[in-house]
Scaffold this active site. Sequence first.
Site, PDB file in Angstrom:
ATOM      1  NE  ARG A   1      37.018 -26.748  -7.972  1.00 50.85           N
ATOM      2  CZ  ARG A   1      37.975 -25.383  -8.262  1.00 50.85           C
ATOM      3  NH1 ARG A   1      37.838 -25.128  -9.464  1.00 50.85           N
ATOM      4  NH2 ARG A   1      38.538 -24.964  -7.655  1.00 50.85           N
TER       5      ARG A   1
ATOM      6  CE1 TYR B   1      31.642 -28.540  -0.107  1.00 50.22           C
ATOM      7  CE2 TYR B   1      32.821 -29.953   2.070  1.00 50.22           C
ATOM      8  CZ  TYR B   1      31.498 -29.523   0.426  1.00 50.22           C
ATOM      9  OH  TYR B   1      30.504 -30.697   0.965  1.00 50.22           O
ATOM     10  CD  GLU B   2      36.582 -29.779  -3.369  1.00 46.37           C
ATOM     11  OE1 GLU B   2      36.802 -29.491  -3.559  1.00 46.37           O
ATOM     12  OE2 GLU B   2      35.970 -31.084  -2.229  1.00 46.37           O
ATOM     13  N   GLY B   3      37.097 -24.125  -3.922  1.00 42.74           N
ATOM     14  CA  GLY B   3      37.426 -23.672  -3.771  1.00 42.74           C
ATOM     15  C   GLY B   3      35.791 -22.687  -4.197  1.00 42.74           C
TER      16      GLY B   3
ATOM     17  CD  GLN C   1      34.405 -22.825  -8.706  1.00 41.40           C
ATOM     18  OE1 GLN C   1      34.254 -22.972  -9.466  1.00 41.40           O
ATOM     19  NE2 GLN C   1      35.170 -22.992  -7.419  1.00 41.40           N
TER      20      GLN C   1
END
Lengths: 592, 592
Positions: free
Chosen positions: A294, A434-436, A441
Amino acid sequence: MPLFKAPLDDLRFVLHDVLKVSEQDIPGYSDLDEELTSAILDEAGKLANDVFAPLNQVGDREGCKLENGIVITPTGFKEAYQKFCENGWSALDLPEEYGGQNIPTVVTLATNELFVSANQALCMYTGLTHGAWMAIHSHASEELKETYLHKMTTGEWSGTMNLTEPHCGTDLGLMRTKAVPSNDGSYKLSGSKIFISSGDHELAENIIHLVLAKIQGAPEGIKGVSLFIVPKYLVNKDGTLGARNGVSVGSLEHKMGIHGNATCVLNYDDAEGYLVGEPNKGMQAMFTMMNEARIGTGMQGYCIAASAYANAVEYAKDRLQGRDVKSVNNTEGPADPIIVHPDIRRTLMDQKSYIEGARLFSLWLATLVDKSERAKDEQAADMLALLTPVIKAFVTDKGYEAATNAQQVLGGHGYIEEWGMSQFVRDVRISQIYEGANGVQALDLVGRKLGAKGGKPVMAFGMMIKEFIDSISSDGSLSYSVGKPLLAALGDFQTGCTYLMQNGAQDPHAALSGSTDFLHLMGHLCFGYVLGMSAKASHEKLGESDMNEEFYCQKINTVQHYLHRQLPMTRMHLKRIQAGPDTVMSPSVESF
Amino acid sequence: MPLFKAPLDDLRFVLHDVLKVSEQDIPGYSDLDEELTSAILDEAGKLANDVFAPLNQVGDREGCKLENGIVITPTGFKEAYQKFCENGWSALDLPEEYGGQNIPTVVTLATNELFVSANQALCMYTGLTHGAWMAIHSHASEELKETYLHKMTTGEWSGTMNLTEPHCGTDLGLMRTKAVPSNDGSYKLSGSKIFISSGDHELAENIIHLVLAKIQGAPEGIKGVSLFIVPKYLVNKDGTLGARNGVSVGSLEHKMGIHGNATCVLNYDDAEGYLVGEPNKGMQAMFTMMNEARIGTGMQGYCIAASAYANAVEYAKDRLQGRDVKSVNNTEGPADPIIVHPDIRRTLMDQKSYIEGARLFSLWLATLVDKSERAKDEQAADMLALLTPVIKAFVTDKGYEAATNAQQVLGGHGYIEEWGMSQFVRDVRISQIYEGANGVQALDLVGRKLGAKGGKPVMAFGMMIKEFIDSISSDGSLSYSVGKPLLAALGDFQTGCTYLMQNGAQDPHAALSGSTDFLHLMGHLCFGYVLGMSAKASHEKLGESDMNEEFYCQKINTVQHYLHRQLPMTRMHLKRIQAGPDTVMSPSVESF
């Protein structure tokens, strides 16, 4: 071909003038004098410029191909990857016991900016390996570490993370991939994973997939998820490669951008896997990888924007259209370069102040990583956990905006693929997803991080900013130009926190309707804080003899631009938070 | 394939409940009862849904090809174009004397929303013809009109606009294309034009290029530019097609989006052309086309966003991830649809309130077009001129933002081309760039339109909003919920105007450093105004018996959402305007 420009002076400024890394009491930092960091950054800049950047458009145009089950990466990617690894960049911050060079994260991430700015898609092959390395190192058995980490340090083997399935991404509790125990302690994994970045390629000899799956009979939901190592090729006892494992590429995705990276559907069919950490504790282990990813993803936001900005500046200096409304500048030419026009300068300064803020914020966070990991500083770890969703979402949302605005400077030429500006926008877009996804977030920040440890980290964050404001209160100029706007933003932040606390307990919808706005409010405050540090440092330098006055004056100008034109957004975000959940939650599903 | 949804109820609401078109005292409006407009919109919706929408992804995937000098458009485009023309859509608002149907602009633009939402690239082939038609009709000789307009009405011939050259777009005074007079009164044109949308294709039998060029010996700069008709095929005296003219396609551009439209480099080599209007008055004639094109381009911003939104809603209702933080909704399923989550609803409401505001604003502006053209109302024409840069830039900037946010709802699936969301973002992006980049619109607004006619139009604009606020002052609820926020925004607008007047006269850079912010401030105020009209109309309807209560309540909710969460942006834009030019203008060129 778009231009690549390594901002070495700016990186030096952040590391040495602002963060004063060599003076910080963190193990390994005393070695970080300007000579060492410059040598490292110079070399990284050369590789980025000479090898990575020229392949950026190549990757976009060619994309990856799947032929007979084998993924072919774009021309030149393999050679570039090998050069990166041979020159030791994959091992830069890894521990010496596995062949690494033990350079602190703050310098490693500074080099990372250069590589990502030059070629995001290519960097994703190496970046994911690093994350997988950390997860294995933190959670796997000694035997697994011994088997996998040495070759991942050198980049001979690469890594991936496998979370998403067709029907679930954010909600991993719905996962269907199964792991069946074998007699020898290993597992057989079966299922299908999608959106696997760098999921297959021929850049490395082996690919170490980190895969989330459910062991037969595990509890329902997220509490039944475990983490496994599944190598593409099985590894023999002597470390040589054995048979191909039961993992294959189902297809490659056709994406908006990052064409040079192979985004795979991976099918696991009785693939041999090895449990990492405890059964059913897979999410905890994967979070080691995700948290690192992240921060890296957040940085992608400004790295790509920085490249887009450099190209917009170049174009604005070169393109002749119209005359300065006040006076003719370019008397020899038929028109003035468009950088004379106020609106062009305004958008360039918006981009520049964002990029400088994001660079400061990222490298300051990197010192928290080092404090947390090298000095085992728990407060630093807590602050880092609090701010991880902020760097991921705020920096990427604003990075997309900045890259779009850079593209706009080129007018029609910005829309044509030839100039490379469209690629910057298309590539950076993924960092918001991506990555959440960024909404997730915001949920993480408001729903989890704010209340963590009884609110201690968030209070420490507010206090840190208050202390900074106090620290410049004796300097009338700084106090007026930096302290005052920062204090107003801090007030908005505190009012926002109070709103969320008072309303969120009774009605979680009230807090979550404002989650994205709260994250952005906090992002602006973070940028105001680090830019304030930069103004303070520049003021100090201007008092010294033998310094580059123009450089430090411009740094202060950029800070002023942000504080006057961006930071007041905290008030707008506060208003939106205070608008509450009514207009958001009351509509029926059918009315949308 | 992405979904297409014709928002017929919303269009009916705007035309009849809010704008009350059939009651307006504008020639042709008394015919516009619900029966007629519904019949037209239903038919347009069917063609958009059945023919245009299914070709949208086809156009993106296939793009246009240049083979042996001939442009091949994507599969199905020719048949769709023919159907559009055969059914009379190309002639909808054109005068009867040329075979048109004389339907007012307000209804024509409502049908336009449906076609553009379904397939922007395809609509560009027909839209440019309409603009060229208007320019010829307004400025060309009777003979030229007789020769060209009939076949352009039916769409048998199409039109283009040729302004940009490789070295000049915004600054057309630098133009190099030359026109040499022939003995017969025609001209021979030579030069190269770039970024020519719909520049060549086989959809129509002939293409009528409107080309800006300089007649030999003309004055320097923009005052020496003339407008010419240059047909692809020369037209014989009897109206049949003759020889191919000296215009050819140099190449096709590879663009970020609108792949289905042929963006051409056109080379003119002694091409025969006919002067439109007076020599050296070409810009004036071209502005007829450009002003119309700017309104159409502004609308593209929300049309594409509306399609993206419809798909985001569909996905949010369908995709199961996580549980509502307050209660389980979907007890049968493994998770709740993501439309239960506050942040998803928040972003959908942001998109929805923008789209409804933009639709109201566009169709309200269309009534100004009709007032100006059909009723020769000079005040309406002035207001339209004032607001043209606002619709062009504000609606497209916000449309790009809304489309991006819709894409975000789909997470990783939004980034994959398969789902069509990437295309919406890539397509809508061009609307911020072409027909005068949005920064140029801000320059036009602040540098030209504000001061036009001694400031009368801008004062009339402020007064119109004040009168609206007064008109709802007796209704306590409306006055509090709509009048109050609108008055605050109007105050910001007036303060902004005052700043620009007081500072701009002394230092034009002071005004122009805030031009984009001023345009956005004004855009929000316009949306607040038209949404206020919508709230007022909905309140009135709720007092009637036999109406759809849920529908009108939701309309009011959407207005409230905008007024609380978007309209306060006027204050932020004001702050940025008041920040002044210092941080923007002081940096040296080298420091960027």
